[in-house]
Enzyme design. Structure first.
Site, PDB file in Angstrom:
ATOM      1  N   VAL A   1     -13.456  15.950   3.178  1.00 17.71           N
ATOM      2  CA  VAL A   1     -14.644  16.798   3.158  1.00 17.71           C
ATOM      3  C   VAL A   1     -14.405  18.064   3.977  1.00 17.71           C
ATOM      4  O   VAL A   1     -14.806  19.175   3.605  1.00 17.71           O
ATOM      5  CB  VAL A   1     -15.870  16.022   3.704  1.00 17.71           C
ATOM      6  CG1 VAL A   1     -17.048  16.967   3.933  1.00 17.71           C
ATOM      7  CG2 VAL A   1     -16.260  14.929   2.737  1.00 17.71           C
ATOM      8  N   ALA A   2     -13.726  17.916   5.114  1.00 19.51           N
ATOM      9  CA  ALA A   2     -13.478  19.058   5.990  1.00 19.51           C
ATOM     10  C   ALA A   2     -12.503  20.042   5.372  1.00 19.51           C
ATOM     11  O   ALA A   2     -12.602  21.257   5.591  1.00 19.51           O
ATOM     12  CB  ALA A   2     -12.932  18.564   7.328  1.00 19.51           C
TER      13      ALA A   2
ATOM     14  N   GLU B   1     -16.269  23.288  -0.815  1.00 20.33           N
ATOM     15  CA  GLU B   1     -16.863  22.839  -2.078  1.00 20.33           C
ATOM     16  C   GLU B   1     -17.346  23.979  -2.966  1.00 20.33           C
ATOM     17  O   GLU B   1     -17.257  23.915  -4.187  1.00 20.33           O
ATOM     18  CB  GLU B   1     -18.047  21.893  -1.802  1.00 20.33           C
ATOM     19  CG  GLU B   1     -17.654  20.574  -1.182  1.00 20.33           C
ATOM     20  CD  GLU B   1     -17.588  20.640   0.338  1.00 20.33           C
ATOM     21  OE1 GLU B   1     -17.617  19.585   0.959  1.00 20.33           O
ATOM     22  OE2 GLU B   1     -17.499  21.760   0.890  1.00 20.33           O
TER      23      GLU B   1
ATOM     24  N   ASP C   1      -5.813  59.868 -22.726  1.00 24.80           N
ATOM     25  CA  ASP C   1      -5.908  60.934 -23.716  1.00 24.80           C
ATOM     26  C   ASP C   1      -6.580  62.128 -23.048  1.00 24.80           C
ATOM     27  O   ASP C   1      -7.165  61.999 -21.972  1.00 24.80           O
ATOM     28  CB  ASP C   1      -6.734  60.447 -24.915  1.00 24.80           C
ATOM     29  CG  ASP C   1      -6.649  61.408 -26.097  1.00 24.80           C
ATOM     30  OD1 ASP C   1      -5.790  62.302 -26.059  1.00 24.80           O
ATOM     31  OD2 ASP C   1      -7.453  61.269 -27.018  1.00 24.80           O
TER      32      ASP C   1
ATOM     33  N   ASP D   1      -9.139  55.816 -28.189  1.00 24.26           N
ATOM     34  CA  ASP D   1     -10.376  55.794 -28.962  1.00 24.26           C
ATOM     35  C   ASP D   1     -10.127  55.474 -30.432  1.00 24.26           C
ATOM     36  O   ASP D   1     -10.861  54.712 -31.035  1.00 24.26           O
ATOM     37  CB  ASP D   1     -11.132  57.127 -28.828  1.00 24.26           C
ATOM     38  CG  ASP D   1     -10.255  58.330 -29.144  1.00 24.26           C
ATOM     39  OD1 ASP D   1      -9.104  58.145 -29.572  1.00 24.26           O
ATOM     40  OD2 ASP D   1     -10.722  59.468 -28.951  1.00 24.26           O
TER      41      ASP D   1
ATOM     42  N   ASP E   1      -4.652  54.155 -31.486  1.00 25.15           N
ATOM     43  CA  ASP E   1      -4.445  53.845 -30.072  1.00 25.15           C
ATOM     44  C   ASP E   1      -4.454  52.342 -29.802  1.00 25.15           C
ATOM     45  O   ASP E   1      -4.035  51.899 -28.725  1.00 25.15           O
ATOM     46  CB  ASP E   1      -5.543  54.491 -29.220  1.00 25.15           C
ATOM     47  CG  ASP E   1      -5.504  56.008 -29.273  1.00 25.15           C
ATOM     48  OD1 ASP E   1      -4.400  56.557 -29.411  1.00 25.15           O
ATOM     49  OD2 ASP E   1      -6.569  56.641 -29.192  1.00 25.15           O
TER      50      ASP E   1
ATOM     51  N   ASN F   1     -12.383  25.834   7.170  1.00 24.96           N
ATOM     52  CA  ASN F   1     -12.114  24.455   6.774  1.00 24.96           C
ATOM     53  C   ASN F   1     -10.886  23.882   7.463  1.00 24.96           C
ATOM     54  O   ASN F   1     -10.856  22.696   7.805  1.00 24.96           O
ATOM     55  CB  ASN F   1     -11.957  24.382   5.258  1.00 24.96           C
ATOM     56  CG  ASN F   1     -13.292  24.440   4.543  1.00 24.96           C
ATOM     57  OD1 ASN F   1     -13.892  25.492   4.405  1.00 24.96           O
ATOM     58  ND2 ASN F   1     -13.789  23.295   4.111  1.00 24.96           N
TER      59      ASN F   1
ATOM     60  N   GLU G   1     -11.977  22.719  10.719  1.00 24.35           N
ATOM     61  CA  GLU G   1     -12.635  21.415  10.653  1.00 24.35           C
ATOM     62  C   GLU G   1     -11.602  20.293  10.581  1.00 24.35           C
ATOM     63  O   GLU G   1     -11.741  19.254  11.239  1.00 24.35           O
ATOM     64  CB  GLU G   1     -13.560  21.373   9.441  1.00 24.35           C
ATOM     65  CG  GLU G   1     -14.747  22.332   9.519  1.00 24.35           C
ATOM     66  CD  GLU G   1     -15.466  22.459   8.185  1.00 24.35           C
ATOM     67  OE1 GLU G   1     -15.404  21.498   7.399  1.00 24.35           O
ATOM     68  OE2 GLU G   1     -16.081  23.507   7.934  1.00 24.35           O
TER      69      GLU G   1
ATOM     70  N   THR H   1     -23.620  26.666   6.028  1.00 22.43           N
ATOM     71  CA  THR H   1     -23.116  27.740   6.894  1.00 22.43           C
ATOM     72  C   THR H   1     -21.866  28.400   6.329  1.00 22.43           C
ATOM     73  O   THR H   1     -21.492  29.478   6.758  1.00 22.43           O
ATOM     74  CB  THR H   1     -22.829  27.200   8.318  1.00 22.43           C
ATOM     75  OG1 THR H   1     -21.864  26.152   8.226  1.00 22.43           O
ATOM     76  CG2 THR H   1     -24.088  26.671   8.949  1.00 22.43           C
ATOM     77  N   ASP H   2     -21.181  27.759   5.363  1.00 21.45           N
ATOM     78  CA  ASP H   2     -20.042  28.397   4.691  1.00 21.45           C
ATOM     79  C   ASP H   2     -20.493  29.283   3.534  1.00 21.45           C
ATOM     80  O   ASP H   2     -20.049  30.422   3.384  1.00 21.45           O
ATOM     81  CB  ASP H   2     -19.080  27.331   4.144  1.00 21.45           C
ATOM     82  CG  ASP H   2     -18.061  26.907   5.198  1.00 21.45           C
ATOM     83  OD1 ASP H   2     -18.236  27.292   6.361  1.00 21.45           O
ATOM     84  OD2 ASP H   2     -17.116  26.185   4.848  1.00 21.45           O
TER      85      ASP H   2
END
Length: 990
Positions: free
Chosen positions: A322-323, A327, A369, A701, A705, A767, A770, A810-811
């Site tokens: 998880v750390a 995610e 061009d 155009d 081209d 991360n 963590e 917080t991330d």
């Protein structure tokens, strides 16, 4: 869009269309009868009201799409992720642990939690994460849909007697398609007029060579590829012009009938996507290795004495996973790209695919061009040169207001006036453009090529229409990039109906088909070599003055029947149906009228854009079909080359190509202006620049081209003048056809890429911090006081629910805010990055690991300060006292880690520059930081959240410790940046 099954409503629309023609095969039916069956006048087209009624009845002109994914299914797709599966396993382990403790721990069950809070919190967080992911994906999908609407293909149709440009989905049965070179055929239709029309049908029939089309009724039923009088949805016009009555739209077209055979293709994975996949894989492998090492170390040092020890160890492994993995990374990346692309669209640069942004920011050469992109595309005829003199036409733009004067301001003689009117008369007849008065006074709407419209405007200024308005076109030999000329055959409706050829084209090309010249107000005499040289000298002089030149000529055919013209082939009935293929018989013995000098002034903002591109290490290359002197003059005015610079011509490129790639590449590495080039030259130039390691953007155009645009790393199509074929080949469309928009898009692309690196640095370093916190806390548990000496089992420094809270809330908010960070001052002052460069390079990894280590250290130190028997304390407590102390220490570590990551958000905005430079520039980042602080306060001070997340309220002194320790992440980052800047400065001195 993938093709799906026809729903009942769409099936009804198909049947309704089929009833229009019944059993009639349009290819075996005369075009007038097809028009009668579809109730349409081919000369005026459908009325707007009738077109709306048919659209409601027959439905939009599009293939049946796969049914939309229900919202509930999109929501549950958020759970289809390996990390979610891992968290569900953690939930199961937590439930088992709670069940064992609750019902099998002791007889009373005292001390066990009343509810499995860990499992409940993980499930709640998974649901919240799914909701956020769903919302983010929905926003990104809305952005992509908005871009799709902006890039929706369009079609020219005849309605209410006027050519109109409408969205392809609005085409209905009975509409009159107006086809030209570069158009994509938007529906099945029966041709009733065609001139040198050739259509590429490989997408439908597999025929690799474009097929010639004629309106003649077929004598018998033919296979699809042999129906020369039919056009089909999804094919493209490679040459000529034509008009067709729409006989089928949507699923009632040939493409619709074989829709089940069409398979949707997966989008190619971009380098950025590959890099993200690689990073996720590296993180996954690393965390698995760390988890295995920790489990082995625990087994060796302490052993597993009970089922609870095994469960605790598995929960620890889950905590590490998880750390390690951010995610929300995929969703944040998609949203940031979508927001950036929307900003580009607001500034007229429409990027068709989100991940093309990274390529755009890496451009090292922009091939453009001239007309319309570097210049205003407001073509104005300023000079008319005839055998008897040269005049100036006053007035600019498309308003037909102005007069004819000599260059010295004196009145124009009658002879010269007559010759000027004859020259412009030929120009307005050999013309497919249209000038209409707009919806307000003084506004003029332009339909068709701006160069052709400029001739119409000039003709109106001298009232040439009065003398040439009685000519009616009966046949056409259209302009192609290879022919460089256009001819029409017109019939005089006033005197005997005699036919006359009127032609216009590049002066040097058209002159080679002339053997006579009109002089002295209209007298015709043989064209001498001296005349030819004088004309060519005038072309060169006007080109040096930045004028684009067009020659005008005519030829009386002296008959009122096309079949009677010498050299023209006719069928047994005396009909000529393939005149466009008989140019040699028509475009011979022409009479030279004169030439026009057309000016298209450079855009004032382009010079600054070219200079900015040069500062950014981006080279600007002009590729045009104009005269070399004109191209060199415009290029020098814009700063692309020096005043004494020269252009390389198509003929010179052919000579270089014959000498091999080395000679060709050497020339393209040095020359920045190319003139009088053919389509194959554009492609060779792009390929040559790519061989030299450049990331090439190519604008275009016309249909000619398209190969170069498709081959380029960044194909750029013109939104206003661009053909549908070129737009389909391109990755980006310029809504305003302006070169400066390309440079602005490159700037935005670089900024988006910088911002992606910023939030990647932030997320990954956070991360990694963590992971190091969990790993260090377990391995040094006894040293730090996290575990009681002599106790059994595993004590994790932070709970999995706490780590999930950090990653989810917080991330995510700061990372999203960093995705819209304002561009730095140096974004266009550095060399382009190479596509082979890693998004996360070695320097960035070292930064990530350094910050991760610092983050883990301050977190563990903060926890140690609130634990007995650690580095900073020496108090002894029993197990019960230690449990309460551990909860407080976890709250400290949890909060320190949150605040350390918020300080890291400020530090991650640049790898080199101080965080205090532009400290308050990103208001969204400060809003995200404030939101994260409020959420953290709720977790700490709301009682039921205390229980859910294993936290306790903190005293004011503890808050002071949290801030002092967490700010050290910012201090350490600033010290590292000082060192990096000093090292970079020393390298520059070396």
């Amino acid at each position: 869009m993938p093709v799906g099954t026809i729903d009942p409503h769409e099936e009804h629309e198909v049947h309704e269309q089929q009833r229009l023609l019944g059993d009639v095969d349009p290819s075996l039916t005369d075009a007038t009868d097809v028009a009668r069956l579809l109730d349409v006048d081919p000369r005026r087209g459908l009325a707007s009201g009738e077109a709306r009624r048919r659209l409601e009845k027959f439905g939009p002109n599009e293939l049946a799409s796969a049914p939309p994914v229900p919202k509930w299914k999109k929501f549950f797709q958020q759970f289809q992720d390996p990390l979610v599966y891992l968290l569900l396993v953690a939930t199961g382990i937590s439930l088992v642990a709670w069940f064992i403790e609750r019902f099998h721990g002791d007889a009373t069950g005292e001390g066990a939690e009343a509810l499995p809070f860990d499992a409940i919190v993980i499930v709640i967080i998974l649901i919240v994460n799914a909701i956020l992911g769903y919302i983010q994906e929905a926003k990104a999908e809305q952005a992509v849909n908005a871009l799709s609407e902006m890039t929706a293909p369009q079609t020219n149709v005849l309605r209410d007697g006027h050519v109109q440009r409408i969205n392809t989905v609005d085409v209905v049965p009975g509409d009159i398609l107006v086809l030209g070179e570069g158009d994509t055929v938007s529906a099945d239709g029966r041709l009733f007029a065609a001139a040198s029309l050739r259509i590429a049908e490989a997408s439908l029939t597999g025929e690799s060579v474009p097929v010639g089309k004629k309106p003649d009724t077929l004598a018998s039923a033919k296979a699809l590829g042999d129906r020369a009088n039919m056009v089909f949805n999804g094919t493209s016009v490679t040459q000529g012009t034509g008009r067709a009555i729409v006989t089928g739209t949507g699923m009632n077209t040939q493409v619709g009938k074989i829709a089940d055979l069409l398979a949707s293709t997966e989008d190619d994975t971009s380098p950025l996507q590959k890099e993200m996949n690689r990073v996720s894989k590296v993180l996954g492998i690393a965390v698995c290795i760390i988890a295995v090492v920790v489990l082995i170390a625990l087994a060796c040092m302490e052993g597993f004495h009970s089922a609870q020890d095994v469960i605790d160890s598995l929960l620890l492994a889950v905590s590490l996973a998880v750390a390690a993995v951010p995610e929300g990374l995929a969703a944040i990346l998609t949203v940031v790209l979508a927001l950036g692309v929307q900003r580009m669209a607001a500034h007229h640069a429409i990027v068709k695919k989100l991940h093309s942004v990274e390529t755009l920011g890496s451009a090292s050469v922009i091939c453009s061009d001239k007309t319309g992109t570097l210049t205003r595309n407001e073509m104005t005829v300023e000079r008319v040169v005839t055998p008897s003199g040269e005049v100036e036409l006053t007035g600019t733009g498309y308003a037909p207001e102005g007069s004819m004067i000599n260059l010295d301001g004196s009145p124009v003689s009658d002879d010269v006036r007559h010759e000027v009117i004859a020259t412009l008369g030929a120009g307005i007849l050999a013309n497919d453009g249209e000038l209409r008065e707009g919806d307000r006074p003084g506004k003029w709407d332009v339909v068709g090529d701006p160069t052709e419209v400029s001739l119409i405007v000039a003709g109106k200024k001298v009232r040439a229409g009065r003398q040439y308005g009685h000519f009616q076109r009966v046949a056409e030999i259209p302009f192609t990039s290879e022919r460089k000329r256009m001819s029409v055959i017109c019939q005089d409706t006033t005197e005997g109906g005699e036919l006359t050829v009127f032609a216009k084209g590049a002066p040097d090309v058209l002159l080679s088909y002339c053997n006579r010249i009109a002089v002295d107000g209209g007298a015709i005499r043989p064209l001498t070599e001296g005349d030819r040289q004088t004309i060519l000298d005038t072309v060169e002089r006007l080109s040096r003055e930045a004028y684009r030149t067009l020659g005008e000529a005519f030829r009386p055919l002296e008959t009122n029947r096309l079949a009677d013209v010498p050299g023209v082939r006719a069928n047994a009935a005396g009909q000529v149906t393939d005149i466009a293929d008989q140019a040699d018989a028509i475009e011979t013995g022409l009479v030279w009228n004169g030439m026009v000098g057309i000016i298209d002034p450079p855009r004032t903002e382009v010079r600054d854009a070219v200079a900015e591109a040069h500062r950014a290490g981006i080279r600007t290359v002009m590729i045009t079909g104009d005269h070399p002197l004109t191209a060199a003059r415009i290029a020098s005015d814009l700063g692309i080359i020096r005043r004494d610079g020269a252009a390389l011509t198509g003929e010179e490129l052919d000579e270089l190509a014959a000498r091999g790639d080395a000679a060709f590449d050497k020339a393209t590495s040095e020359v920045s202006v190319y003139a009088r080039v053919a389509p194959e030259h554009k492609l060779k130039i792009v390929e040559s620049l790519q061989r030299q390691g450049n990331i090439v953007a190519m604008t275009g155009d016309g249909v000619n081209d398209a190969p170069a645009v498709k081959s380029a790393d960044i194909g750029v199509a013109m939104g206003i003048t661009g053909t549908e074929v070129t737009k389909e080949s391109a990755k980006m469309i310029l809504a305003d056809d302006n070169f400066s928009t390309i440079v602005a898009a490159v700037r935005e692309g670089r900024n988006i890429f910088d911002n992606i690196r910023k939030f990647l640095r932030y997320l990954l370093s956070s991360n990694v911090g963590e992971v190091f916190t969990v790993f260090g806390g377990v391995m040094l548990a006894g040293f730090l006081g996290i575990s009681v000496p002599g106790s059994e089992g595993v004590t994790v420094p932070l709970l999995a629910t706490q780590l999930l809270w950090i990653n989810l809330l917080t991330d995510a908010a700061p990372a999203l805010a960093m995705g819209v960070d304002p561009s730095t001052e140096d974004v266009m002052n550095r060399r382009p990055r190479k596509l082979t460069d890693r998004v996360i390079d070695g320097e960035m990894w070292s930064d990530i690991i350094f910050i991760g280590i610092v983050m883990a250290l301050v977190t563990l130190i903060g926890m140690d300060m609130h634990l007995s028997g650690g580095l900073f304390t020496d108090r002894s407590l029993d197990a019960v006292g230690h449990e309460a102390q551990m909860t407080e220490a976890r709250t400290m570590g949890f909060t320190i880690l949150v605040f350390a990551q918020l300080f890291n958000a400020l530090a991650s905005r640049s790898h080199y520059e101080s965080a205090f430079k532009g400290f308050f520039a990103n208001k969204w980042l400060w809003g995200a930081i404030l939101l994260s602080i409020v959420l953290q306060l709720l977790v700490i001070y709301v009682p039921f959240l205390n229980t859910a997340f294993g936290t306790v309220p903190l005293e004011p002194g503890a808050w002071l410790e949290c801030i002092c320790l967490s700010v050290f992440v910012l201090i350490a980052s600033e010290l590292r940046k000082i060192y990096l800047r000093a090292r970079r400065g020393m390298k520059r001195l070396d």
